[in-house]
Design a protein around this motif. Structure first.
Motif, PDB file in Angstrom:
ATOM      1  N   UNK A 118      68.335  18.279  44.257  1.00  0.00           N
ATOM      2  CA  UNK A 118      70.000  18.072  43.998  1.00  0.00           C
ATOM      3  C   UNK A 118      70.458  16.695  43.598  1.00  0.00           C
ATOM      4  N   UNK A 119      71.277  16.703  42.703  1.00  0.00           N
ATOM      5  CA  UNK A 119      72.155  15.696  42.608  1.00  0.00           C
ATOM      6  C   UNK A 119      73.484  15.874  42.643  1.00  0.00           C
ATOM      7  N   UNK A 120      74.538  14.981  43.409  1.00  0.00           N
ATOM      8  CA  UNK A 120      75.957  15.249  43.745  1.00  0.00           C
ATOM      9  C   UNK A 120      76.436  14.157  43.020  1.00  0.00           C
ATOM     10  N   UNK A 121      77.425  14.279  42.115  1.00  0.00           N
ATOM     11  CA  UNK A 121      78.329  13.373  41.499  1.00  0.00           C
ATOM     12  C   UNK A 121      79.638  13.605  41.604  1.00  0.00           C
ATOM     13  N   UNK A 122      80.274  13.129  42.697  1.00  0.00           N
ATOM     14  CA  UNK A 122      81.710  13.468  43.211  1.00  0.00           C
ATOM     15  C   UNK A 122      82.561  12.378  42.898  1.00  0.00           C
ATOM     16  N   UNK A 123      83.294  12.646  41.656  1.00  0.00           N
ATOM     17  CA  UNK A 123      84.049  11.791  40.987  1.00  0.00           C
ATOM     18  C   UNK A 123      83.585  10.490  40.960  1.00  0.00           C
ATOM     19  N   UNK A 124      82.241  10.543  40.530  1.00  0.00           N
ATOM     20  CA  UNK A 124      81.556   9.238  40.164  1.00  0.00           C
ATOM     21  C   UNK A 124      81.194   8.866  38.589  1.00  0.00           C
ATOM     22  N   UNK A 125      81.289  10.026  37.696  1.00  0.00           N
ATOM     23  CA  UNK A 125      80.769   9.836  36.182  1.00  0.00           C
ATOM     24  C   UNK A 125      82.405   9.569  35.642  1.00  0.00           C
ATOM     25  N   UNK A 126      83.510   9.341  36.463  1.00  0.00           N
ATOM     26  CA  UNK A 126      84.804   9.136  36.013  1.00  0.00           C
ATOM     27  C   UNK A 126      84.975   8.020  34.935  1.00  0.00           C
ATOM     28  N   UNK A 127      84.356   6.902  35.418  1.00  0.00           N
ATOM     29  CA  UNK A 127      84.518   5.620  35.009  1.00  0.00           C
ATOM     30  C   UNK A 127      83.596   5.268  33.647  1.00  0.00           C
TER      31      UNK A 127
END
Length: 220
Positions: A118-127
Motif C-alpha cells: 500500500x501507498x498513502x498520499x495524505x494531502x502530499x501530492x498537492x504541491x
C-alpha cells in the motif's frame, strides 16, 4: 537521498522553515473526522486482506497518519522531503521508521519494484505541478505489488479545472476528482472507491479521497 530538483528543493526548504510551527498549528484531529477515519480504516482493511506487503506514507510530515496506520495494524513507514519534518516524526514516534526522501524516487529509500502492499498520499501530492503528477503515479505503481492499494487525499476543485491556491507553506493545487482518477487509470490503477466531504469549520475547501488498486503486471 538523490539530488533534489529545484521544485523539490523549494518545497523541502519551505517545510523545513515552518516545520515546528506547522506541526503545532491547530487543525481538525482525525478523532473528530469520522469520514477521514473511515477511509483510512477501509484502506487498512484492504491492505491486510491482500497481504501484499508493507505500506509507505509519502509526504508523511510529522507522522500522525503514519502512526494511525500503525494503530490499524499495518507494517508502515513514512517518507518526507523535509529533514526537519522527519526529525520531528522520529522524535514523536520513535518506534516507527521515517526516512528523508522523495515520493517519486522511492528506490532511494530501498523500495523495490512491487515491494509494497500500500501507498498513502495524505494531502502530499498537492504541491506537485500538474504536468509532473503522472511521474508520481508511475512511481506509486512501480512500488506496489499487483493488487496493492493506493490512497490519495487531496483538495477537490468543486467543479473547476485544476486550480492553484495559496497554501500556508507553498503553492498547492486543487483537483477535480474525475481528472485525478483518470490520471491514475492511465498509470495502471483501477478506482475502487471515492469519498468527498464538505469543509469542516476552519477548512476552506472540499476534501477528496480516492482508493485505487494497482492492476496486475508491470506498469507500462
Amino acid at each position: 537521498m538523490t539530488e533534489l530538483s529545484s521544485h523539490h528543493r523549494a518545497t523541502a526548504d519551505a517545510y523545513d522553515a515552518v516545520a515546528v510551527l506547522y506541526s503545532e498549528l491547530p487543525r481538525p484531529d482525525l478523532d473528530s473526522l469520522p469520514l477521514d477515519r473511515a477511509v483510512l480504516t477501509a484502506f487498512a482493511e484492504t491492505v491486510r486482506a491482500e497481504a501484499a506487503g508493507p505500506v509507505v506514507e509519502v509526504g508523511c510530515g510529522p507522522g500522525p497518519v503514519t502512526a494511525r496506520l500503525r494503530d490499524l495494524g499495518l507494517d508502515v513507514f513514512g517518507v518526507d522531503l523535509s529533514p526537519v519534518m522527519i526529525a520531528l516524526a522520529r522524535e514523536t514516534y520513535p518506534d516507527l521508521r521515517f526516512e528523508v526522501g522523495s515520493m517519486d524516487a522511492l528506490d532511494a529509500v530501498g523500495v523495490a519494484d512491487g515491494g509494497l502492499g500500500g501507498v498513502v498520499s495524505w494531502y502530499s501530492v498537492i504541491h506537485t505541478p500538474p504536468q509532473d503528477l503522472p511521474r508520481y503515479f508511475a512511481e506509486f505503481r512501480r512500488v506496489l505489488a499487483p493488487g496493492g492499494t493506493l490512497l490519495l487525499a487531496f483538495f477537490e476543485s468543486e467543479g473547476s479545472p485544476v486550480t492553484a491556491f495559496d497554501h500556508k507553506v507553498a503553492t498547492a493545487y486543487r483537483w477535480p476528482v474525475d481528472a485525478l482518477a483518470g490520471l491514475a487509470a492511465e498509470a495502471g490503477f483501477t478506482e475502487t472507491g471515492r469519498m468527498l466531504r464538505e469543509p469542516c469549520e476552519g477548512e476552506r475547501f472540499r476534501r477528496g479521497h480516492l482508493l485505487l488498486r494497482a492492476d496486475g503486471g508491470a506498469a507500462a
